[in-house]
Write an enzyme that holds these catalytic residues in place. Structure first.
Site, PDB file in Angstrom:
ATOM      1  N   LYS B 137       4.703  -6.146  -4.940  1.00 27.57           N
ATOM      2  CA  LYS B 137       3.381  -5.712  -5.200  1.00 27.57           C
ATOM      3  C   LYS B 137       2.989  -5.684  -6.663  1.00 27.57           C
ATOM      4  CE  LYS B 137       0.075  -2.304  -2.868  1.00 27.57           C
ATOM      5  NZ  LYS B 137       0.318  -1.149  -2.199  1.00 27.57           N
ATOM      6  N   SER B 212      -3.147  -1.837   1.261  1.00 23.09           N
ATOM      7  CA  SER B 212      -3.220  -2.220   0.154  1.00 23.09           C
ATOM      8  C   SER B 212      -1.903  -3.351  -0.210  1.00 23.09           C
ATOM      9  CB  SER B 212      -3.432  -1.354  -1.156  1.00 23.09           C
ATOM     10  OG  SER B 212      -2.252  -0.628  -1.251  1.00 23.09           O
ATOM     11  N   SER B 236      -0.748   1.861   3.422  1.00 23.68           N
ATOM     12  CA  SER B 236      -0.648   0.597   2.743  1.00 23.68           C
ATOM     13  C   SER B 236       0.196  -0.139   2.876  1.00 23.68           C
ATOM     14  CB  SER B 236      -0.828   0.983   1.391  1.00 23.68           C
ATOM     15  OG  SER B 236      -2.493   1.223   1.020  1.00 23.68           O
TER      16      SER B 236
END
Lengths: 539, 539
Positions: B137, B212, B236
């Site tokens: 990420k 996310s 997330s």
């Protein structure tokens, strides 16, 4: 109206005093003529010198917890006679140094007899603390008993259960026989409140036993208990232990359970609070920790980390960093003397010793005070205002630590704290230092109501490093510890602490040092403390 | 003026887009005629059906991380050919679902060749993740590379070092070959920002890959990487994994290192954030955890707890509590169907199954939202206002979660959270439940910009329970999952989620479930997940 409010807080406080008075074991109370005059400052030798305790009672009450268990396990003493001896000495202590908030004589004796019965039937001790009398700081809740945490407004709060730490110690065979005093707010470097008054230091009653675990330190040093439960958020186990010449451990956070402790501002998590032991030997500190952790307390309390007690027996190539001065407040002469002697003896013993230059102490000290003040002391004020009790001077000092901050600021400071933690972790590795030897306080036990500078201990709370107090066996000595009138203080804090020193004030006060280990290195820390103690106490 | 500001944020964002574009492996780019039309919603089969990847490349990129290591270790494939295959598939994925922020093709290939050389010389793989391509990420910092965390204003922030989690994975032999997209604010249940745009769900490009960690979930589901690094503070990792049919683990906090991650509001500690893996098998989730924890990361990062990975191989007498509905938002028909089938199959397999009545979900859900809002979103606002970038709709939804609170209130809510944690701990013991099977979200992958209800995952963040996503292998089916138009919602949240469901919108979307374990029970949780998966996937 104001007199009504006054009358109200006084009557509420009186109820707790009544509990204390009713609980005193009457048969052990000294007669008025046996009580030394207030002018006698030193009472640490009174148990032996008064002739009131038998040789056996002295032998028992001078023992460590490990020694007691050993003697009970080999049938030398019963749990009941052990308990009776400690109750007798504790009652004497109460009259001389006012360390207790409540005696639990009946339940303690009943439990001792139960253990004797079990031992008789099975031939086995019930656990590693079989029959050990322990004292517990008052804010450690006990089932069905008032828990006021030093606030008059909570004098009618009854705990629904024993605190978890008490339950684990009881499972191991320990018996709480007395609960001990603490200051208003639980934040003073002293132990006086509007309920049960002021606790005195048995080495010199003009001096403070420290705080907030000052009832505990007085208890253990006088021999009222061999082992006790304190708590520490800025030095509340360590300063009391240092001031009274006993051992005290502030463990790494989240190893021992906090459930069942009462205080203002629970939920604050920037500075982790902990419970921990005060004792008469390093071995007993470990016994306390191991007795609890061997029960895997994290299975009961999910807030704990599942890290067992991993005893460290031998240490190869120990390197000790010595912090002589935190750069904010210079230690008083007795403390500097002890540090110097420790350094010399450690070197002589072949231990690796290096200078530990202080790193960011001022910044971390300020951070700690800011965290204490983060809610604008609203929790503290509410607990005080609910009764209208008078604000003690050291509470006003606490109010001066800082002002309310926003959550935004709190997050920023939390992050700064994490940076400091990472930096210290790196620095210890970089400098090759396993543990840090340091003062626990600028001086020895301060006079009552004068202890204020917590920087030598509180820095380690913010960093969450475990730290242990080692009594050096040395005491303030007018011939060795003269004032240094030529010293020019470097800042206001330093000036204030410098001005407090005058060797004759601190007559008889014990000198202790603090040893600090890495986070979760509690086991190694205690092993290193053994090494330090052996060196310091060598001829 | 406003157009100047506009121009400024756009040019700043353009720099990051330029980094992405320059980094694309040009030789693998699809020609315009190879790119499926935007109207083709399902692209999950494209790697196989397009004929662009060779059979060997498909074999490699369909493998799990464990499978790859095994094949490289037995000389079937080299690390370089593994890396090339994933880079090829990832480049394809980028053109179809826009999941990446930066490719690291050159450094990844260089590292793969280095590993091949070492393997050739020593005959040994370098570690348990030897040669495994991993995606990370974007807010997981990488040395010398921009780390914008989804904010235009940070498009010039360069990380000084690799995040610790990356370092540990690299030590184990893994190679980061691609960095993945995340939403503005890192708080959306979606993955779109003003820098690299919107990531699509490969099962149905009209749907969200979640957030996310939506770039990660898109990457792993499309086969751009076999294993990826996500992060989770309210769901997330889990919602993205669930929405794309992959596995995802939110570990217990303070087991994996956070150092080197960038986000707004670091220092917030009421809701613990974590990093964790997304993968194509439960085995790979464990491989990720074990590879890091076997390196004892707490020696490097003192904020971690020293708890090793303790693999659990067999589970006797597993009892699973089933949470069918959290009492706030009723799950959509596909999710309820999956829960029902799971329950039936678990019973049929002889597993102990009991109903798990929701406990205080509304209160804990509200608590989580209040914690997110505790600073009044000042950190978030600052990061946005520093560039003047447009506020995306879901950021405005986040702003609605709550208002600034005082530190006093924050302490009170922290304490309340501790009470909930203790109550859940007790409740699981009382009900004899080892793990809880639950939805991960009211529905399957939502349409873009419509995902808002995080209660099925966020409750476990507040409680700090580990939780894992298990894809069921089932998909939305118009014949099995019709709308229930007779349902009368019980509150506004429920009404809003109910209104979002229409079976045809969610064509092809995978259905997943969440399994929750006790704090620090990550190992047992994964073992239990294996048992659940086996039952669910049995005929």
């Amino acid at each position: 109206m104001s007199s009504c409010i006054g009358a109200d807080w006084e009557s509420r406080a009186a109820k707790c005093r009544e509990i204390l008075e009713q609980s005193l074991p009457k048969s052990y109370l000294l007669s008025p003529d046996q009580i030394p005059p207030a002018s006698q400052t030193r009472v640490i030798d009174y148990p032996r010198e008064s002739g009131i305790l038998s040789e056996k009672e002295l032998l028992i009450t001078d023992s460590t917890a490990a020694g007691l268990v050993s003697q009970m396990g080999s049938r030398t003493w019963t749990a009941e006679e052990v308990m009776r001896a400690f109750l007798k000495r504790a009652t004497m202590g109460q009259q001389l140094i006012n360390f207790a908030t409540e005696f639990l004589a009946e339940s303690a004796l009943a439990q001792a007899r139960r253990l004797d019965q079990i031992f008789k039937e099975t031939g086995k001790i019930v656990g590693p603390l079989h029959g050990v009398p322990i004292s517990a700081k008052e804010h450690v809740g006990m089932k069905g008993r008032v828990c006021n945490a030093g606030f008059v407004s909570w004098c009618d709060h009854v705990s629904p259960d024993d605190a978890y730490v008490v339950q684990f110690l009881q499972n191991a065979g320990a018996i709480v026989h007395v609960r001990t005093n603490e200051p208003q707010s639980l934040m003073h470097v002293d132990s006086a409140n509007n309920i049960t008054g002021r606790t005195l230091n048995p080495w010199n009653r003009n001096l403070s036993p420290g705080g907030s675990s000052g009832g505990e330190s007085a208890s253990v040093s006088f021999g009222c208990s061999p082992l006790g439960i304190g708590s520490d958020m800025g030095g509340s186990i360590r300063m009391p232990a240092a001031f009274t010449g006993v051992y005290g451990l502030r463990p790494t956070a989240a190893r021992l359970p906090l459930a069942g402790l009462k205080a203002a501002g629970l939920g604050q998590q920037s500075l982790p609070g902990v419970v921990g032991p005060l004792a008469r030997s390093l071995e007993d500190l470990e016994l306390f920790m191991k007795s609890i952790l061997d029960q895997e307390p994290w299975r009961k309390d999910a807030s704990l980390t599942p890290v067992p007690w991993r005893s460290v027996r031998t240490l190869a190539n120990l390197t000790i960093g010595i912090l002589k001065d935190d750069g904010i407040v210079r230690p008083h002469p007795p403390v500097s003397r002890a540090i110097k002697i420790a350094e010399d003896k450690l070197r002589a013993a072949g231990v690796n010793v290096v200078e530990w230059e202080p790193f960011q102490h001022r910044e971390i000290y300020d951070l700690v005070n800011a965290f204490f003040a983060a809610d604008g002391f609203q929790n503290l004020r509410e607990a005080l205002e609910a009764s209208g009790e008078p604000i003690l001077p050291l509470t006003n000092v606490v109010y001066g630590w800082g002002k309310e901050m926003t959550v935004y600021k709190n997050w920023e400071l939390n992050y700064q704290r994490e940076v400091f933690r990472a930096q210290y972790h790196e620095l210890m590795k970089l400098r090759g230092v396993d543990v840090i030897l340091s003062p626990a306080y600028p001086g020895v036990a301060p006079e009552h109501e004068t202890g204020t500078y917590i920087g030598y201990t509180s820095v380690w709370n913010a960093l969450d490093h475990p730290a242990v107090i080692i009594p050096t066996g040395m005491h303030v000595d007018p011939s060795l510890d003269p004032e240094d009138s030529s010293y020019v203080p470097r800042n206001e804090l330093d000036a204030a602490e410098h001005a407090k020193y005058s060797v004759h004030k601190f007559k008889d006060a014990p000198i202790a040092l603090q040893l600090i280990g890495p986070r979760f290195g509690d086991e190694m820390l205690l092993a290193a403390a053994g090494c330090v103690e052996k060196s310091i106490k060598s001829p």
